[in-house]
Design a protein around this motif. Structure first.
Motif, PDB file in Angstrom:
ATOM      1  N   ASP A  15       4.846  -2.571  -6.430  1.00  6.86           N
ATOM      2  CA  ASP A  15       5.890  -3.595  -6.544  1.00  6.86           C
ATOM      3  C   ASP A  15       5.781  -4.576  -7.834  1.00  6.86           C
ATOM      4  O   ASP A  15       4.600  -5.179  -8.221  1.00  6.86           O
ATOM      5  N   ASN A  73       8.677  -5.823  -8.580  1.00 11.11           N
ATOM      6  CA  ASN A  73       9.781  -6.812  -8.441  1.00 11.11           C
ATOM      7  C   ASN A  73       9.602  -8.030  -9.328  1.00 11.11           C
ATOM      8  O   ASN A  73       8.587  -8.803  -9.007  1.00 11.11           O
ATOM      9  N   ARG A  95       2.851  -9.270 -11.781  1.00  7.37           N
ATOM     10  CA  ARG A  95       2.926  -7.902 -11.071  1.00  7.37           C
ATOM     11  C   ARG A  95       2.662  -6.756 -12.256  1.00  7.37           C
ATOM     12  O   ARG A  95       1.963  -5.844 -11.832  1.00  7.37           O
ATOM     13  N   HIS A 107      10.874  -1.233  -6.706  1.00  8.71           N
ATOM     14  CA  HIS A 107      12.228  -1.887  -6.286  1.00  8.71           C
ATOM     15  C   HIS A 107      12.217  -2.932  -7.321  1.00  8.71           C
ATOM     16  O   HIS A 107      11.436  -3.488  -7.704  1.00  8.71           O
ATOM     17  N   ARG A 126      17.290  -7.196  -4.321  1.00  5.79           N
ATOM     18  CA  ARG A 126      17.852  -6.357  -3.116  1.00  5.79           C
ATOM     19  C   ARG A 126      19.376  -6.057  -3.511  1.00  5.79           C
ATOM     20  O   ARG A 126      20.102  -7.084  -4.348  1.00  5.79           O
ATOM     21  N   ARG A 157      15.864   0.796  -3.835  1.00  5.02           N
ATOM     22  CA  ARG A 157      16.631   0.272  -3.310  1.00  5.02           C
ATOM     23  C   ARG A 157      18.009   0.705  -3.485  1.00  5.02           C
ATOM     24  O   ARG A 157      19.027   0.165  -2.668  1.00  5.02           O
ATOM     25  N   GLY A 205       2.623  -6.473  -2.719  1.00  4.39           N
ATOM     26  CA  GLY A 205       3.880  -7.541  -2.757  1.00  4.39           C
ATOM     27  C   GLY A 205       4.863  -7.291  -1.621  1.00  4.39           C
ATOM     28  O   GLY A 205       5.857  -8.133  -1.200  1.00  4.39           O
ATOM     29  N   ALA A 206       5.041  -5.880  -1.287  1.00  6.46           N
ATOM     30  CA  ALA A 206       6.289  -5.481  -0.224  1.00  6.46           C
ATOM     31  C   ALA A 206       5.478  -5.081   0.818  1.00  6.46           C
ATOM     32  O   ALA A 206       6.353  -4.111   1.444  1.00  6.46           O
ATOM     33  N   HIS A 222       4.842  -6.003   3.704  1.00  9.24           N
ATOM     34  CA  HIS A 222       5.365  -6.314   4.881  1.00  9.24           C
ATOM     35  C   HIS A 222       6.782  -5.860   5.154  1.00  9.24           C
ATOM     36  O   HIS A 222       7.406  -6.301   6.495  1.00  9.24           O
ATOM     37  N   ARG A 223       7.045  -4.909   4.296  1.00 12.22           N
ATOM     38  CA  ARG A 223       8.587  -4.104   4.579  1.00 12.22           C
ATOM     39  C   ARG A 223       8.153  -2.774   5.141  1.00 12.22           C
ATOM     40  O   ARG A 223       7.427  -1.844   4.475  1.00 12.22           O
ATOM     41  N   LYS A 232      13.448 -18.573   0.658  1.00 10.16           N
ATOM     42  CA  LYS A 232      12.692 -17.964   2.015  1.00 10.16           C
ATOM     43  C   LYS A 232      12.224 -18.865   2.775  1.00 10.16           C
ATOM     44  O   LYS A 232      10.934 -18.700   3.225  1.00 10.16           O
TER      45      LYS A 232
HETATM   46  C1  3PG Z   1       8.871  -9.984  -3.122  1.00  4.25           C
HETATM   47  O1  3PG Z   1       9.332 -10.209  -4.075  1.00  4.25           O
HETATM   48  O2  3PG Z   1       8.801 -10.730  -2.247  1.00  4.25           O
HETATM   49  C2  3PG Z   1       8.604  -8.291  -2.623  1.00  4.25           C
HETATM   50  O3  3PG Z   1       9.015  -7.484  -3.906  1.00  4.25           O
HETATM   51  C3  3PG Z   1       9.605  -8.136  -1.619  1.00  4.25           C
HETATM   52  O4  3PG Z   1      10.857  -8.410  -1.730  1.00  4.25           O
HETATM   53  P1  3PG Z   1      11.753  -8.431  -0.382  1.00  4.25           P
HETATM   54  O5  3PG Z   1      11.353  -9.735   0.026  1.00  4.25           O
HETATM   55  O6  3PG Z   1      13.248  -8.523  -1.292  1.00  4.25           O
HETATM   56  O7  3PG Z   1      11.657  -7.451   0.301  1.00  4.25           O
END
Ligand code: 3PG
Ligand code: MG
Length: 407
Positions: free
Chosen positions: A23, A25, A40, A62, A65, A119, A156-157, A159-160, A203
């Motif tokens: 991760d 991101n 990261r 990724h 989104r 993604r 970090g991801a 939970h996906r 979020k």
């Molecule tokens: C984050 O930045 O929280 C993670 O990379 C997951 O990203 P997401 O919330 O878009 O799935």
């Protein structure tokens, strides 16, 4: 959550071709097309240097989104990794097509290749309840046979339940996740009290739910709420926070209003809300009262100094402090002050009170790094949402897949 997986340490990786799902991101400065300081990427680089120098490493990751402005290709991520790694990093603007396949076949020991934003593969982001279904995606079926091992280390991801996270027929954990879980063990099992959560950023409803879980399970003593979570609570309580703020949280509010109000009622002594907010007045910080937010009807991008003081007092009383999401929109100079000050307070709590301080999330990690004051924080996690879910007692899809598909 049962932690039981094959580790990268259990196999010999020398001379092997490995696919690493990580991760990276990051927070992107879209004007300059640059990555803002990314914790990261800084966590990935030593991992690559220490453990995978003699392997051929293919990085899969990724960014943002689909539909977001920062949903971009990973060429600048490859450049950023290269900058820290100090050896060439290849990039292909492809995930599992002909170009990617050829680049993977050509990759040699000691080389690193970054594939494009995973993604952009349309099968990636389905929530795969059945991991077998993810194994049948074209991406997994194409990439898996090309490598010796797959390391899934996208903490970090975690939970996906996305294809690249749960879809490999065999997978093992990497050093980033291993390290994170060791550091987070303490707060997962038996945190020293009092414990506070500093909640900010976006979020909002996810963060609210994590807070609720921890209160319901008597694990948490204080929630210091800022950012959109505070706006959400204020609006549920009937305050007018202005149309600009309202639009962003309207859907969460509509779907969860009763739950928010009930939770607030149960824990209102422990949920600490802002007393003042900041708006941008032609580049200067203007402090406003909560009740004025509706009148000004603009983004309240930070919390004011009265609130910072109140939050700081509580932080200094606590033995465990977890920050998730920055209190202000730190990307803008005018909204940065509270973040800087609270990071400083957390460092002080660590030094003076021997408190365990944890900063979570790509955004908050970047904010802390940018403040230049993060040295002295006990642990900076690469996970935001995933950390919240761990704290919410959930079994993360990535950890579950690692357990079920050991090498
Ligand atoms: C984050 O930045 O929280 C993670 O990379 C997951 O990203 P997401 O919330 O878009 O799935
Ligand atoms: Mg994020």
């Amino acid at each position: 959550m049962k932690i039981d997986y094959t580790s990268y340490k259990d196999v010999d990786l020398v001379g092997k071709k490995i696919l690493m799902r990580v991760d990276i991101n990051s927070n992107i400065d879209l004007e300059k097309m640059e990555i803002r300081d990314s914790p990261r990427i800084r966590a990935l680089v030593p991992a690559l240097n220490e453990h995978f120098k003699k392997s051929a490493v293919i990085i899969l990751a990724h960014q943002s989104r689909p539909g977001n402005d920062d949903f971009i290709d990973l060429d600048i991520h490859a450049k950023e990794i290269e900058k820290y790694l100090k050896r060439p990093v290849k990039f292909v603007k492809d995930i599992y097509g002909e170009q990617a396949v050829q680049a993977i076949k050509d990759l040699k020991e000691g080389e690193t290749l970054v594939l494009n934003n995973v993604r952009k593969f349309e099968g990636e982001m389905k929530g795969y309840k059945d991991f077998k279904e993810a194994e049948n995606t074209d991406m997994v079926k194409t990439l898996f046979p090309l490598v010796d091992y797959v390391i899934v280390d996208a903490f970090g991801a975690a939970h996906r339940a996305h294809a690249s996270i749960v879809g490999w027929p065999k997978m093992m954990v990497g050093p980033i996740t291993d390290n994170e879980l060791n550091a987070l063990k303490k707060i997962m099992e038996n945190p020293e009290r009092p414990m506070a959560m500093l909640i900010g950023g976006a979020k909002a409803i996810d963060k609210f739910k994590a807070m609720k879980y921890n209160f319901d399970n008597e694990k948490l003593d204080y929630a210091l709420c800022s950012g959109l979570t505070a706006i959400l609570i204020f609006e549920a309580l009937g305050k007018n926070m202005g149309e600009t703020n309202h639009k962003i949280i309207a859907k969460d509010l509509e779907e969860n209003k009763d739950m928010i109000l009930e939770t607030y009622e149960s824990y209102k002594d422990k949920i600490i809300l802002p007393e003042d907010l900041i708006i941008d007045d032609k580049g200067s910080r203007k402090t406003i009262e909560i009740d004025e937010a509706g009148t000004y009807n603009t983004t309240t991008g930070d919390i004011g100094l009265k609130t910072v003081e109140k939050f700081s007092e509580i932080i200094m009383k606590c033995k465990t402090i977890i920050a998730n999401g920055p209190p202000g929109i730190f990307e803008m100079e005018v909204f940065r002050e509270a973040t800087n000050k609270l990071v400083e307070t957390m460092v002080q709590a660590t030094k003076q009170n021997n408190a365990l301080t944890i900063i979570g999330g790509g955004e908050m990690g970047a904010a802390a790094a940018m403040s230049g004051k993060a040295e002295g924080i006990s642990f900076i996690s690469t996970a935001g949402g995933a950390m919240l879910e761990i704290l919410s007692g959930k079994d993360l899809p990535m950890i579950k897949a690692l357990r079920e598909k050991k090498v």
